[in-house]
Scaffold this active site. Structure first.
Site, mmCIF file in Angstrom:
data_model
loop_
_atom_site.group_PDB
_atom_site.id
_atom_site.type_symbol
_atom_site.label_atom_id
_atom_site.label_comp_id
_atom_site.label_asym_id
_atom_site.label_seq_id
_atom_site.Cartn_x
_atom_site.Cartn_y
_atom_site.Cartn_z
ATOM 1 C CB CYS A 148 -0.653 2.545 4.033
ATOM 2 S SG CYS A 148 -2.108 1.921 3.218
ATOM 3 C CG ASP A 149 3.140 1.140 4.463
ATOM 4 O OD1 ASP A 149 2.662 1.597 5.521
ATOM 5 O OD2 ASP A 149 2.937 -0.009 4.065
ATOM 6 C CB CYS A 186 -0.913 -0.017 1.229
ATOM 7 S SG CYS A 186 -1.932 1.450 1.348
#
Ligand SMILES: Cc1cc2nc3c(=O)[nH]c(=O)nc-3n(C[C@H](O)[C@H](O)[C@H](O)COP(=O)(O)OP(=O)(O)OC[C@H]3O[C@@H](n4cnc5c(N)ncnc54)[C@H](O)[C@@H]3O)c2cc1C
Length: 329
Positions: A141-142, A138
Protein backbone atom coordinates in the site's frame (compact mmCIF):
# COMPACT_ATOMS: atom_id res chain seq x y z
CA UNK A 1 -34.03 -1.21 13.95
CA UNK A 2 -32.03 -3.26 11.48
CA UNK A 3 -33.25 -6.00 9.21
CA UNK A 4 -33.17 -9.75 9.87
CA UNK A 5 -31.60 -11.90 7.14
CA UNK A 6 -31.79 -15.70 7.19
CA UNK A 7 -29.15 -17.96 5.64
CA UNK A 8 -27.99 -21.56 5.98
CA UNK A 9 -24.37 -20.47 6.35
CA UNK A 10 -22.99 -17.11 7.42
CA UNK A 11 -19.28 -16.60 6.72
CA UNK A 12 -17.51 -13.76 8.53
CA UNK A 13 -14.65 -12.33 6.45
CA UNK A 14 -13.91 -12.54 2.72
CA UNK A 15 -10.23 -13.40 2.75
CA UNK A 16 -8.99 -16.58 1.02
CA UNK A 17 -10.63 -18.74 3.70
CA UNK A 18 -13.99 -16.98 3.58
CA UNK A 19 -14.13 -16.94 -0.20
CA UNK A 20 -13.17 -20.62 -0.45
CA UNK A 21 -15.74 -21.58 2.21
CA UNK A 22 -18.28 -19.54 0.23
CA UNK A 23 -17.41 -21.41 -2.95
CA UNK A 24 -17.88 -24.84 -1.34
CA UNK A 25 -21.01 -23.90 0.60
CA UNK A 26 -22.54 -22.29 -2.48
CA UNK A 27 -21.69 -25.31 -4.58
CA UNK A 28 -23.44 -27.49 -1.98
CA UNK A 29 -26.57 -25.42 -2.70
CA UNK A 30 -26.55 -23.91 0.77
CA UNK A 31 -27.92 -20.39 1.08
CA UNK A 32 -24.65 -18.68 1.88
CA UNK A 33 -23.60 -15.14 2.64
CA UNK A 34 -20.04 -13.82 3.07
CA UNK A 35 -19.90 -10.68 5.24
CA UNK A 36 -16.85 -8.48 4.68
CA UNK A 37 -16.03 -5.17 6.36
CA UNK A 38 -14.00 -4.00 3.35
CA UNK A 39 -13.60 -5.59 -0.06
CA UNK A 40 -13.08 -9.32 -0.76
CA UNK A 41 -9.45 -10.39 -0.68
CA UNK A 42 -8.25 -10.15 2.92
CA UNK A 43 -4.46 -10.14 3.17
CA UNK A 44 -4.20 -10.93 -0.54
CA UNK A 45 -4.96 -7.26 -1.10
CA UNK A 46 -1.86 -6.36 0.93
CA UNK A 47 0.41 -8.80 -0.88
CA UNK A 48 1.93 -7.82 -4.17
CA UNK A 49 3.04 -11.16 -5.55
CA UNK A 50 2.05 -14.71 -4.65
CA UNK A 51 4.57 -17.31 -5.80
CA UNK A 52 3.52 -20.29 -3.73
CA UNK A 53 -0.09 -20.96 -4.64
CA UNK A 54 -0.15 -24.20 -6.65
CA UNK A 55 -0.92 -23.72 -10.32
CA UNK A 56 0.20 -20.09 -10.29
CA UNK A 57 3.96 -19.61 -10.38
CA UNK A 58 3.46 -15.87 -10.05
CA UNK A 59 0.17 -14.08 -9.56
CA UNK A 60 -0.63 -10.66 -8.16
CA UNK A 61 -2.43 -10.81 -4.81
CA UNK A 62 -5.37 -8.75 -6.00
CA UNK A 63 -5.75 -10.92 -9.14
CA UNK A 64 -5.92 -14.10 -7.09
CA UNK A 65 -8.44 -12.40 -4.79
CA UNK A 66 -10.63 -11.51 -7.77
CA UNK A 67 -10.47 -15.09 -9.05
CA UNK A 68 -11.51 -16.44 -5.64
CA UNK A 69 -14.41 -13.99 -5.36
CA UNK A 70 -15.65 -14.69 -8.90
CA UNK A 71 -15.47 -18.43 -8.31
CA UNK A 72 -17.46 -18.27 -5.06
CA UNK A 73 -20.06 -15.96 -6.60
CA UNK A 74 -20.40 -18.30 -9.59
CA UNK A 75 -21.55 -21.05 -7.21
CA UNK A 76 -24.09 -18.79 -5.59
CA UNK A 77 -22.39 -17.36 -2.50
CA UNK A 78 -23.66 -13.84 -1.82
CA UNK A 79 -21.05 -11.24 -0.93
CA UNK A 80 -22.01 -8.30 1.26
CA UNK A 81 -19.13 -5.84 1.37
CA UNK A 82 -18.68 -2.96 3.80
CA UNK A 83 -20.48 -4.97 6.49
CA UNK A 84 -18.70 -4.88 9.85
CA UNK A 85 -19.61 -7.79 12.10
CA UNK A 86 -19.74 -6.66 15.72
CA UNK A 87 -20.64 -9.89 17.47
CA UNK A 88 -21.75 -13.46 16.97
CA UNK A 89 -24.06 -14.94 19.59
CA UNK A 90 -25.84 -18.28 19.88
CA UNK A 91 -29.43 -18.56 21.04
CA UNK A 92 -30.75 -21.39 23.21
CA UNK A 93 -32.52 -22.86 20.15
CA UNK A 94 -29.07 -23.29 18.47
CA UNK A 95 -29.49 -20.41 15.98
CA UNK A 96 -26.58 -18.02 15.57
CA UNK A 97 -27.16 -14.29 15.39
CA UNK A 98 -24.47 -12.35 13.57
CA UNK A 99 -24.90 -8.71 14.56
CA UNK A 100 -23.53 -6.01 12.28
CA UNK A 101 -22.57 -2.39 12.84
CA UNK A 102 -25.55 -1.20 10.78
CA UNK A 103 -27.98 -3.01 13.08
CA UNK A 104 -28.80 -5.77 10.59
CA UNK A 105 -28.76 -9.29 12.05
CA UNK A 106 -27.98 -12.46 10.10
CA UNK A 107 -29.57 -15.63 11.50
CA UNK A 108 -28.19 -19.04 10.62
CA UNK A 109 -27.66 -22.51 12.08
CA UNK A 110 -23.99 -22.36 11.03
CA UNK A 111 -21.33 -19.66 11.19
CA UNK A 112 -17.90 -20.07 9.64
CA UNK A 113 -15.55 -17.49 11.09
CA UNK A 114 -12.70 -16.55 8.77
CA UNK A 115 -11.89 -13.06 10.06
CA UNK A 116 -8.09 -13.42 9.94
CA UNK A 117 -5.91 -11.24 12.14
CA UNK A 118 -4.85 -7.64 12.82
CA UNK A 119 -1.22 -6.47 12.73
CA UNK A 120 0.45 -6.33 16.13
CA UNK A 121 1.62 -2.84 17.07
CA UNK A 122 5.05 -2.07 18.48
CA UNK A 123 3.43 -0.10 21.30
CA UNK A 124 6.13 2.58 21.40
CA UNK A 125 5.77 6.36 21.57
CA UNK A 126 5.26 7.90 18.15
CA UNK A 127 3.80 4.77 16.53
CA UNK A 128 0.15 5.82 16.54
CA UNK A 129 0.99 9.52 16.14
CA UNK A 130 2.91 8.89 12.92
CA UNK A 131 0.74 6.10 11.50
CA UNK A 132 0.18 7.04 7.87
CA UNK A 133 2.91 9.71 8.17
CA UNK A 134 5.86 7.35 7.90
CA UNK A 135 4.63 4.40 9.99
CA UNK A 136 2.98 1.64 7.96
CA UNK A 137 1.85 -1.97 8.28
CA UNK A 138 1.45 -2.55 4.53
CA UNK A 139 4.36 -2.46 2.10
CA UNK A 140 2.31 -2.84 -1.06
CA UNK A 141 0.00 0.00 0.00
CA UNK A 142 2.66 2.50 1.06
CA UNK A 143 5.99 1.37 -0.41
CA UNK A 144 5.83 3.70 -3.42
CA UNK A 145 5.76 6.74 -1.10
CA UNK A 146 9.33 5.93 -0.07
CA UNK A 147 11.08 6.07 -3.43
CA UNK A 148 14.75 6.91 -2.80
CA UNK A 149 14.26 7.00 1.02
CA UNK A 150 16.08 5.25 3.84
CA UNK A 151 13.55 3.23 5.81
CA UNK A 152 13.32 0.55 8.50
CA UNK A 153 11.42 -2.73 8.56
CA UNK A 154 10.76 -4.14 12.01
CA UNK A 155 10.49 -7.91 12.50
CA UNK A 156 12.22 -11.16 11.66
CA UNK A 157 9.54 -13.48 10.28
CA UNK A 158 8.29 -14.24 6.77
CA UNK A 159 6.29 -11.03 6.41
CA UNK A 160 9.16 -8.77 7.55
CA UNK A 161 11.77 -10.39 5.30
CA UNK A 162 9.50 -10.63 2.26
CA UNK A 163 8.41 -7.02 2.59
CA UNK A 164 11.95 -5.74 3.28
CA UNK A 165 12.98 -7.32 -0.02
CA UNK A 166 9.93 -5.87 -1.79
CA UNK A 167 10.54 -2.37 -0.37
CA UNK A 168 14.01 -2.17 -1.93
CA UNK A 169 12.18 -1.57 -5.24
CA UNK A 170 11.50 1.90 -3.91
CA UNK A 171 13.77 2.62 -0.97
CA UNK A 172 17.45 3.38 -1.36
CA UNK A 173 18.23 1.54 1.86
CA UNK A 174 16.25 -0.74 4.18
CA UNK A 175 17.36 -1.49 7.74
CA UNK A 176 15.84 -4.78 8.88
CA UNK A 177 15.60 -4.40 12.64
CA UNK A 178 15.16 -7.60 14.63
CA UNK A 179 15.30 -8.19 18.36
CA UNK A 180 17.15 -11.50 17.96
CA UNK A 181 20.41 -12.40 16.21
CA UNK A 182 18.82 -14.54 13.54
CA UNK A 183 15.69 -14.38 11.42
CA UNK A 184 12.67 -16.65 11.94
CA UNK A 185 11.74 -16.45 8.25
CA UNK A 186 11.89 -19.41 5.86
CA UNK A 187 15.33 -20.09 4.37
CA UNK A 188 14.40 -18.96 0.86
CA UNK A 189 13.22 -15.57 2.13
CA UNK A 190 16.33 -15.22 4.32
CA UNK A 191 18.58 -15.93 1.34
CA UNK A 192 16.86 -13.17 -0.65
CA UNK A 193 17.41 -10.69 2.15
CA UNK A 194 21.09 -11.58 2.56
CA UNK A 195 21.64 -11.35 -1.21
CA UNK A 196 20.05 -7.89 -1.38
CA UNK A 197 22.74 -5.21 -1.00
CA UNK A 198 20.13 -2.57 -0.14
CA UNK A 199 19.12 -4.41 3.07
CA UNK A 200 21.17 -4.08 6.24
CA UNK A 201 20.08 -6.30 9.12
CA UNK A 202 20.29 -4.72 12.57
CA UNK A 203 20.42 -7.57 15.10
CA UNK A 204 19.49 -7.71 18.79
CA UNK A 205 17.76 -4.39 18.60
CA UNK A 206 14.37 -3.04 19.61
CA UNK A 207 12.64 0.21 18.75
CA UNK A 208 12.21 2.54 21.74
CA UNK A 209 10.56 5.49 20.04
CA UNK A 210 9.57 6.84 16.65
CA UNK A 211 10.34 10.52 16.26
CA UNK A 212 8.85 13.02 13.85
CA UNK A 213 9.91 16.41 12.54
CA UNK A 214 8.07 19.72 12.75
CA UNK A 215 5.98 18.77 9.68
CA UNK A 216 4.73 15.70 11.53
CA UNK A 217 6.68 13.19 9.41
CA UNK A 218 8.96 10.42 10.68
CA UNK A 219 12.67 11.30 10.60
CA UNK A 220 14.33 9.22 13.31
CA UNK A 221 14.19 6.03 15.38
CA UNK A 222 15.48 5.53 18.89
CA UNK A 223 16.90 2.03 19.07
CA UNK A 224 18.06 -0.09 22.01
CA UNK A 225 20.66 -2.84 21.80
CA UNK A 226 19.11 -5.63 23.89
CA UNK A 227 22.52 -6.95 24.96
CA UNK A 228 24.35 -3.73 25.89
CA UNK A 229 21.21 -1.62 26.58
CA UNK A 230 22.91 1.11 24.57
CA UNK A 231 20.45 3.56 22.97
CA UNK A 232 21.21 5.18 19.61
CA UNK A 233 19.48 7.12 16.86
CA UNK A 234 18.84 5.90 13.34
CA UNK A 235 17.77 8.35 10.66
CA UNK A 236 14.86 6.91 8.63
CA UNK A 237 11.82 8.46 7.00
CA UNK A 238 9.67 5.34 7.01
CA UNK A 239 8.97 2.48 9.44
CA UNK A 240 7.23 -0.69 8.30
CA UNK A 241 6.10 -2.90 11.19
CA UNK A 242 5.71 -6.65 10.60
CA UNK A 243 5.84 -8.26 14.04
CA UNK A 244 2.81 -10.51 13.85
CA UNK A 245 -0.94 -10.66 13.85
CA UNK A 246 -3.63 -10.99 16.51
CA UNK A 247 -6.54 -13.22 15.60
CA UNK A 248 -9.83 -11.34 15.09
CA UNK A 249 -11.84 -13.50 17.45
CA UNK A 250 -13.25 -10.86 19.81
CA UNK A 251 -16.58 -10.84 17.96
CA UNK A 252 -17.51 -14.26 19.35
CA UNK A 253 -19.66 -13.88 22.43
CA UNK A 254 -19.17 -16.45 25.16
CA UNK A 255 -16.25 -18.78 25.78
CA UNK A 256 -14.66 -20.56 22.86
CA UNK A 257 -11.54 -22.74 23.18
CA UNK A 258 -8.35 -21.01 22.05
CA UNK A 259 -4.60 -21.38 22.42
CA UNK A 260 -2.34 -19.19 24.57
CA UNK A 261 -2.01 -16.68 21.71
CA UNK A 262 -5.80 -16.42 21.28
CA UNK A 263 -6.02 -18.48 18.05
CA UNK A 264 -9.14 -20.65 17.90
CA UNK A 265 -8.75 -24.34 18.54
CA UNK A 266 -10.78 -26.66 16.33
CA UNK A 267 -11.13 -30.36 15.78
CA UNK A 268 -10.09 -31.95 12.47
CA UNK A 269 -13.41 -30.79 10.95
CA UNK A 270 -12.67 -27.13 11.81
CA UNK A 271 -15.42 -27.28 14.43
CA UNK A 272 -14.77 -24.97 17.38
CA UNK A 273 -15.85 -25.74 20.93
CA UNK A 274 -19.17 -24.01 20.10
CA UNK A 275 -21.35 -26.43 18.14
CA UNK A 276 -22.20 -25.03 14.71
CA UNK A 277 -19.35 -22.50 14.81
CA UNK A 278 -16.54 -23.44 12.43
CA UNK A 279 -13.22 -21.61 12.02
CA UNK A 280 -10.80 -21.48 9.09
CA UNK A 281 -7.67 -19.65 8.05
CA UNK A 282 -5.34 -17.31 9.89
CA UNK A 283 -7.37 -17.11 13.10
CA UNK A 284 -7.14 -20.86 13.67
CA UNK A 285 -4.49 -22.38 15.93
CA UNK A 286 -2.06 -24.15 13.62
CA UNK A 287 1.55 -24.49 12.50
CA UNK A 288 1.56 -22.05 9.61
CA UNK A 289 -0.64 -19.42 7.98
CA UNK A 290 -0.69 -19.29 4.21
CA UNK A 291 -3.24 -19.01 1.43
CA UNK A 292 -3.02 -22.77 0.90
CA UNK A 293 -3.71 -23.56 4.55
CA UNK A 294 -6.56 -21.02 4.65
CA UNK A 295 -8.31 -22.62 1.69
CA UNK A 296 -7.61 -26.13 3.02
CA UNK A 297 -9.24 -25.24 6.33
CA UNK A 298 -12.12 -23.57 4.53
CA UNK A 299 -12.79 -26.61 2.35
CA UNK A 300 -13.05 -28.84 5.40
CA UNK A 301 -15.13 -26.28 7.33
CA UNK A 302 -17.68 -25.88 4.53
CA UNK A 303 -18.06 -29.62 3.95
CA UNK A 304 -18.32 -30.29 7.69
CA UNK A 305 -20.89 -27.49 7.95
CA UNK A 306 -22.96 -29.18 5.27
CA UNK A 307 -22.86 -32.45 7.22
CA UNK A 308 -23.80 -30.62 10.41
CA UNK A 309 -26.83 -29.07 8.67
CA UNK A 310 -27.83 -32.52 7.44
CA UNK A 311 -27.59 -33.84 11.01
CA UNK A 312 -29.86 -31.01 12.19
CA UNK A 313 -32.33 -31.74 9.37
CA UNK A 314 -32.30 -35.42 10.41
CA UNK A 315 -33.22 -34.33 13.93
CA UNK A 316 -29.87 -35.38 15.34
CA UNK A 317 -27.83 -32.19 15.76
CA UNK A 318 -25.35 -33.80 18.15
CA UNK A 319 -24.38 -36.55 15.71
CA UNK A 320 -20.69 -37.02 14.90
CA UNK A 321 -19.74 -35.12 11.76
CA UNK A 322 -17.80 -36.94 9.08
CA UNK A 323 -14.74 -38.89 10.06
CA UNK A 324 -15.53 -41.59 7.53
CA UNK A 325 -13.31 -40.04 4.86
CA UNK A 326 -14.10 -40.27 1.19
CA UNK A 327 -14.05 -37.85 -1.68
CA UNK A 328 -16.66 -35.32 -2.67
CA UNK A 329 -17.28 -34.70 -6.32
C1 LIG B 1 2.43 -9.03 3.94
C2 LIG B 1 1.92 -10.44 3.77
C3 LIG B 1 2.39 -11.23 2.73
C4 LIG B 1 1.92 -12.55 2.56
N1 LIG B 1 2.40 -13.32 1.54
C5 LIG B 1 1.90 -14.57 1.35
C6 LIG B 1 2.35 -15.38 0.25
O1 LIG B 1 3.19 -14.97 -0.54
N2 LIG B 1 1.82 -16.63 0.12
C7 LIG B 1 0.89 -17.13 0.99
O2 LIG B 1 0.44 -18.25 0.80
N3 LIG B 1 0.45 -16.38 2.03
C8 LIG B 1 0.94 -15.13 2.24
N4 LIG B 1 0.51 -14.38 3.28
C9 LIG B 1 -0.46 -14.98 4.23
C10 LIG B 1 -1.86 -15.01 3.64
O3 LIG B 1 -2.17 -13.76 3.07
C11 LIG B 1 -2.86 -15.36 4.75
O4 LIG B 1 -2.48 -16.59 5.32
C12 LIG B 1 -4.28 -15.47 4.21
O5 LIG B 1 -4.70 -14.26 3.63
C13 LIG B 1 -5.24 -15.84 5.33
O6 LIG B 1 -6.54 -15.84 4.84
P1 LIG B 1 -7.78 -15.65 5.83
O7 LIG B 1 -8.98 -15.67 4.94
O8 LIG B 1 -7.69 -16.58 6.96
O9 LIG B 1 -7.60 -14.20 6.49
P2 LIG B 1 -7.48 -12.75 5.86
O10 LIG B 1 -6.81 -12.79 4.56
O11 LIG B 1 -6.88 -11.91 6.94
O12 LIG B 1 -8.99 -12.29 5.64
C14 LIG B 1 -9.83 -11.99 6.73
C15 LIG B 1 -10.95 -11.11 6.24
O13 LIG B 1 -11.89 -10.92 7.30
C16 LIG B 1 -12.34 -9.58 7.29
N5 LIG B 1 -12.84 -9.24 8.63
C17 LIG B 1 -12.14 -9.26 9.80
N6 LIG B 1 -12.93 -8.89 10.82
C18 LIG B 1 -14.15 -8.65 10.29
C19 LIG B 1 -15.38 -8.21 10.86
N7 LIG B 1 -15.53 -7.99 12.17
N8 LIG B 1 -16.44 -8.04 10.03
C20 LIG B 1 -16.33 -8.27 8.68
N9 LIG B 1 -15.17 -8.68 8.10
C21 LIG B 1 -14.11 -8.86 8.89
C22 LIG B 1 -11.09 -8.80 6.91
O14 LIG B 1 -11.41 -7.51 6.41
C23 LIG B 1 -10.47 -9.71 5.85
O15 LIG B 1 -10.91 -9.39 4.55
C24 LIG B 1 0.96 -13.07 3.46
C25 LIG B 1 0.47 -12.26 4.50
C26 LIG B 1 0.95 -10.96 4.65
C27 LIG B 1 0.41 -10.10 5.77
Amino acid sequence: MGMIHRFDVVIVGAGPAGMCAGMYAGRSMLKTVVLERGFPGGELLNTELIEDYPGFERILGHELAQKFADHAAKFGAEFRNGVVVERVTKRDDGTFETHTESGDVYESPVVIITAGGTPVKLGVPGELEFAGKGVSYCAICDGAFFRGHTIAVIGGGDAATEEADFLTRYAEKVYLIHRREELRASKILQSRVFANSKIEPVWNTTVEEILGDEQGLVYNLKLRDVNTQEVRDLAVTGVFVFIGFRPNTGIIEGHVEHDEMGYLRTDANMHTSIRGLFAAGDLRSQLTRQVTTAVGDATTAAIAAEKYLKAIADGNPNAEIGGTGGYTA
